[in-house]
Design a protein around this motif. Structure first.
Motif, PDB file in Angstrom:
ATOM      1  N   LEU A  51      54.698 -62.291  16.300  1.00 23.00           N
ATOM      2  CA  LEU A  51      54.123 -63.422  17.028  1.00 23.00           C
ATOM      3  C   LEU A  51      54.766 -63.681  18.394  1.00 23.00           C
ATOM      4  N   PRO A  52      56.107 -63.676  18.521  1.00 27.00           N
ATOM      5  CA  PRO A  52      56.681 -63.896  19.856  1.00 27.00           C
ATOM      6  C   PRO A  52      56.235 -62.850  20.878  1.00 27.00           C
ATOM      7  N   THR A  53      56.114 -61.595  20.435  1.00 21.90           N
ATOM      8  CA  THR A  53      55.669 -60.529  21.344  1.00 21.90           C
ATOM      9  C   THR A  53      54.200 -60.697  21.695  1.00 21.90           C
ATOM     10  N   MET A  54      53.373 -61.028  20.704  1.00 23.06           N
ATOM     11  CA  MET A  54      51.959 -61.310  20.972  1.00 23.06           C
ATOM     12  C   MET A  54      51.824 -62.407  22.010  1.00 23.06           C
ATOM     13  N   GLN A  55      52.602 -63.461  21.848  1.00 18.36           N
ATOM     14  CA  GLN A  55      52.505 -64.607  22.736  1.00 18.36           C
ATOM     15  C   GLN A  55      52.818 -64.224  24.175  1.00 18.36           C
ATOM     16  N   ARG A  56      53.854 -63.416  24.354  1.00 18.48           N
ATOM     17  CA  ARG A  56      54.223 -62.992  25.708  1.00 18.48           C
ATOM     18  C   ARG A  56      53.156 -62.082  26.318  1.00 18.48           C
ATOM     19  N   ASN A  57      52.688 -61.109  25.555  1.00 17.79           N
ATOM     20  CA  ASN A  57      51.757 -60.112  26.099  1.00 17.79           C
ATOM     21  C   ASN A  57      50.386 -60.694  26.430  1.00 17.79           C
ATOM     22  N   LEU A  58      49.924 -61.629  25.626  1.00 21.89           N
ATOM     23  CA  LEU A  58      48.591 -62.201  25.847  1.00 21.89           C
ATOM     24  C   LEU A  58      48.653 -63.571  26.515  1.00 21.89           C
ATOM     25  N   HIS A  59      49.857 -63.990  26.897  1.00 22.43           N
ATOM     26  CA  HIS A  59      50.055 -65.267  27.612  1.00 22.43           C
ATOM     27  C   HIS A  59      49.488 -66.445  26.815  1.00 22.43           C
ATOM     28  N   ILE A  60      49.827 -66.473  25.526  1.00 17.80           N
ATOM     29  CA  ILE A  60      49.385 -67.554  24.644  1.00 17.80           C
ATOM     30  C   ILE A  60      50.357 -68.719  24.798  1.00 17.80           C
ATOM     31  N   SER A  61      49.832 -69.907  24.920  1.00 17.89           N
ATOM     32  CA  SER A  61      50.684 -71.080  25.095  1.00 17.89           C
ATOM     33  C   SER A  61      51.380 -71.445  23.787  1.00 17.89           C
ATOM     34  N   ASP A  62      52.435 -72.240  23.894  1.00 20.20           N
ATOM     35  CA  ASP A  62      53.132 -72.695  22.695  1.00 20.20           C
ATOM     36  C   ASP A  62      52.220 -73.520  21.799  1.00 20.20           C
ATOM     37  N   VAL A  63      51.306 -74.253  22.414  1.00 22.71           N
ATOM     38  CA  VAL A  63      50.381 -75.083  21.652  1.00 22.71           C
ATOM     39  C   VAL A  63      49.418 -74.229  20.827  1.00 22.71           C
ATOM     40  N   ASN A  64      48.973 -73.109  21.406  1.00 24.60           N
ATOM     41  CA  ASN A  64      47.934 -72.299  20.762  1.00 24.60           C
ATOM     42  C   ASN A  64      48.459 -71.160  19.898  1.00 24.60           C
ATOM     43  N   LYS A  65      49.754 -70.896  19.925  1.00 26.94           N
ATOM     44  CA  LYS A  65      50.274 -69.748  19.187  1.00 26.94           C
ATOM     45  C   LYS A  65      50.007 -69.843  17.685  1.00 26.94           C
ATOM     46  N   GLN A  66      49.910 -71.077  17.161  1.00 22.33           N
ATOM     47  CA  GLN A  66      49.706 -71.253  15.726  1.00 22.33           C
ATOM     48  C   GLN A  66      48.353 -70.728  15.259  1.00 22.33           C
ATOM     49  N   TRP A  67      47.387 -70.542  16.196  1.00 20.89           N
ATOM     50  CA  TRP A  67      46.060 -70.072  15.787  1.00 20.89           C
ATOM     51  C   TRP A  67      46.092 -68.641  15.265  1.00 20.89           C
ATOM     52  N   VAL A  68      47.107 -67.871  15.631  1.00 22.40           N
ATOM     53  CA  VAL A  68      47.225 -66.517  15.070  1.00 22.40           C
ATOM     54  C   VAL A  68      47.362 -66.586  13.552  1.00 22.40           C
ATOM     55  N   ILE A  69      48.081 -67.577  13.072  1.00 19.50           N
ATOM     56  CA  ILE A  69      48.259 -67.778  11.638  1.00 19.50           C
ATOM     57  C   ILE A  69      47.135 -68.643  11.070  1.00 19.50           C
TER      58      ILE A  69
END
Length: 502
Positions: A51-69
């Motif tokens: 998840l941390p790597t996904m967030q960096r590569n796709l520029h996902i915000s801290d607010v939206n990162k939970q949608w992966v799960i």
């Protein structure tokens, strides 16, 4: 949290298939079904480490990162009961193969994602096809293994693979992210699913349930839309505030849709969720505690992953192995529960289990920027995981106390459904609480900070601790629910019972 749970009563789906001739391909069928289940369990944990790597590569915000799960858990949990009905009525083998191929396509889409919307959408589609595949797999096991001892052995193998999948997923997530790419945490499903579908067409035997094949589509739509509105409402609270019109509107719509779902279930002749299943005191207490467990537990793995990688500086691979004490604790707790359940009954084990999980969560609140993994993470993991193992086993049995044979499949699936739905809601809520706490901490300390990097780390940890505090409170509430509602004694437990997959 990826303690994915599947349950099935031998008296449930597929019990209409009887016969003295054993299927000559039954053990090959077990391998195919077990591989598919392993894939579903892996998918619940393999992306956590990435998840941390996904967030960096796709520029996902801290607010939206939970949608992966959340996208996966919400779709999987809300569609699971309908998926079981579809599989029973259209053909379990057909549903299983379609589920596998759909899961493969969604995984390929997610692995090729170029932005967050594409990734979130793929995860939701994965959940939908997983909800079709998982109940079909369990029903196929039941109709394939008709001899009692062989059936018990088959479910034992299936359960062991499902239970071990959590640890395998965490380690695989670390290996693939570290040495290949985060994309392979999704793409790895493609060849596995395609091969499983190919062999499924050759070794599985088709079966269908008898009776009226009506589906509760209004119930499925209102429940799914209501839950999605609640999750999105929690998400918007982070950006717009709890008092904003958008947030309040979404939360209100979610509550109204879920209320409409309950009305539909009470009036329809073919309910997705028969109210008689959950209104029993013991079963209702079990399902409510299972829901609260999902709310309190799922988000924890996200915060621990970020703590390990961004605060302690662990690599993705090392982070995966850092979760192994959790797996060992669950196995140990489940072993103790299995031994003592016939002697003392479910209530004490469940109450003590939730109590220990609460204590473990409280221990997590002691983490800091300078604390170590060995002194603060490992003890909390072991205590919490042992508690989970203690209540996991009796939860399976109490969910089936006094249930009629024709409701056994629904009652069994509800354990998994409540955990997944609770996980979706809990992850959205806890991420919102954590992000808000982090932002507020940073804002209130920025003027006096001399080390900006240290301030960012301290603010992040403050957010994680805030989430752990809320999780501890939720698990504490689950402890009270069990102590108050679950009154079953050891003699009340079903003897032919549940086959619970941990």
């Amino acid at each position: 949290m990826s303690t994915t749970t599947e349950s099935l009563s031998p008296a449930g789906a597929g019990a209409e298939v009887e016969g003295s001739v054993l299927n000559p391909r039954r053990w090959a069928a077990l391998i195919v079904i077990a591989i598919a289940q392993l894939m579903i369990v892996l998918d619940g944990t393999i992306v956590n480490i990435a998840l941390p790597t996904m967030q960096r590569n796709l520029h996902i915000s801290d607010v939206n990162k939970q949608w992966v799960i959340t996208a996966y858990a919400l779709a999987f949990g809300s569609m699971l009961l309908l998926g079981g009905r579809v599989a029973d009525y259209t053909g379990r083998k057909r549903a299983f193969v379609i589920g596998l191929l759909g899961f493969a396509a969604a995984s390929a889409l997610g692995g090729a994602a170029t932005n967050e919307a594409m990734l979130f959408g793929a995860r939701a589609v994965q959940g939908v096809f997983g909800a079709l595949m998982a109940p079909a797999a369990l029903s196929l096991l039941t109709v394939t293994f008709t001899e009692e001892k062989e059936r018990a052995r088959a479910f034992g193998v299936y359960g062991a693979i499902a239970g071990g999948g959590t640890a395998i997923g965490l380690i695989m997530g670390g290996v693939l992210t570290e040495y290949a790419s985060w994309r392979w945490t999704l793409l790895v499903n493609v060849p596995i699913a395609i091969l499983a579908a190919f062999f499924a067409t050759r070794v599985l035997t088709e079966s269908k349930a008898e009776g009226n094949t009506k589906y509760d589509i209004p119930g499925a739509l209102t429940s799914t839309a209501g839950l999605a509105a609640l999750v999105y409402g929690f998400n918007k609270a982070n950006t717009d505030g709890w008092g904003s019109t958008t947030t309040l509107s979404l939360l209100g719509v979610g509550v109204l849709l879920l209320a409409a779902f309950l009305v539909i279930e009470l009036r329809t002749t073919h309910p997705l969720l028969p109210m008689r299943v959950i209104l029993d005191r013991n079963r209702g207490g079990s399902f409510l505690s299972s829901l609260l467990m999902g709310v309190g537990m799922f988000g924890v793995f996200i915060f621990l992953t970020y703590y390990l990688q961004q605060i302690l500086g662990y690599s993705a691979l090392k982070s995966g192995f850092a979760f192994l004490p959790f797996t060992f604790g669950v196995v140990a707790g489940a072993g103790v529960a299995t031994r003592f359940l016939p002697r003392i009954g479910p209530r004490l084990l469940m109450a003590v289990g939730f109590g220990l999980a609460t204590v473990g969560m409280v221990l997590f609140t002691g983490i800091g920027v300078s604390t170590s993994y060995a002194t603060h993470v490992v003890p909390a993991e072991l205590v919490m995981a042992f508690g989970i193992g203690l209540f996991f086993v009796p939860l399976s049995s109490t969910s089936l106390i006094g249930v009629a044979d024709h409701d056994a499949g629904v009652a069994s699936a509800l354990v998994n459904t409540t955990q997944q739905i609770g996980g979706a809601l809990g992850t959205a809520m806890l991420v919102t609480f954590a992000t808000t706490a982090t932002t507020n901490y940073f804002g209130s300390h920025a003027a006096h900070a001399t080390n900006q990097q240290l301030l960012v780390a301290q603010a992040s940890v403050h957010g994680y601790v805030t989430a752990f505090i809320w999780s501890a409170a939720i698990l504490g509430a689950a402890t009270l629910v069990v102590a108050t509602l679950v009154k079953a004694r050891k003699d009340d437990l079903p003897t032919g019972g549940a086959v619970h997959m941990g």
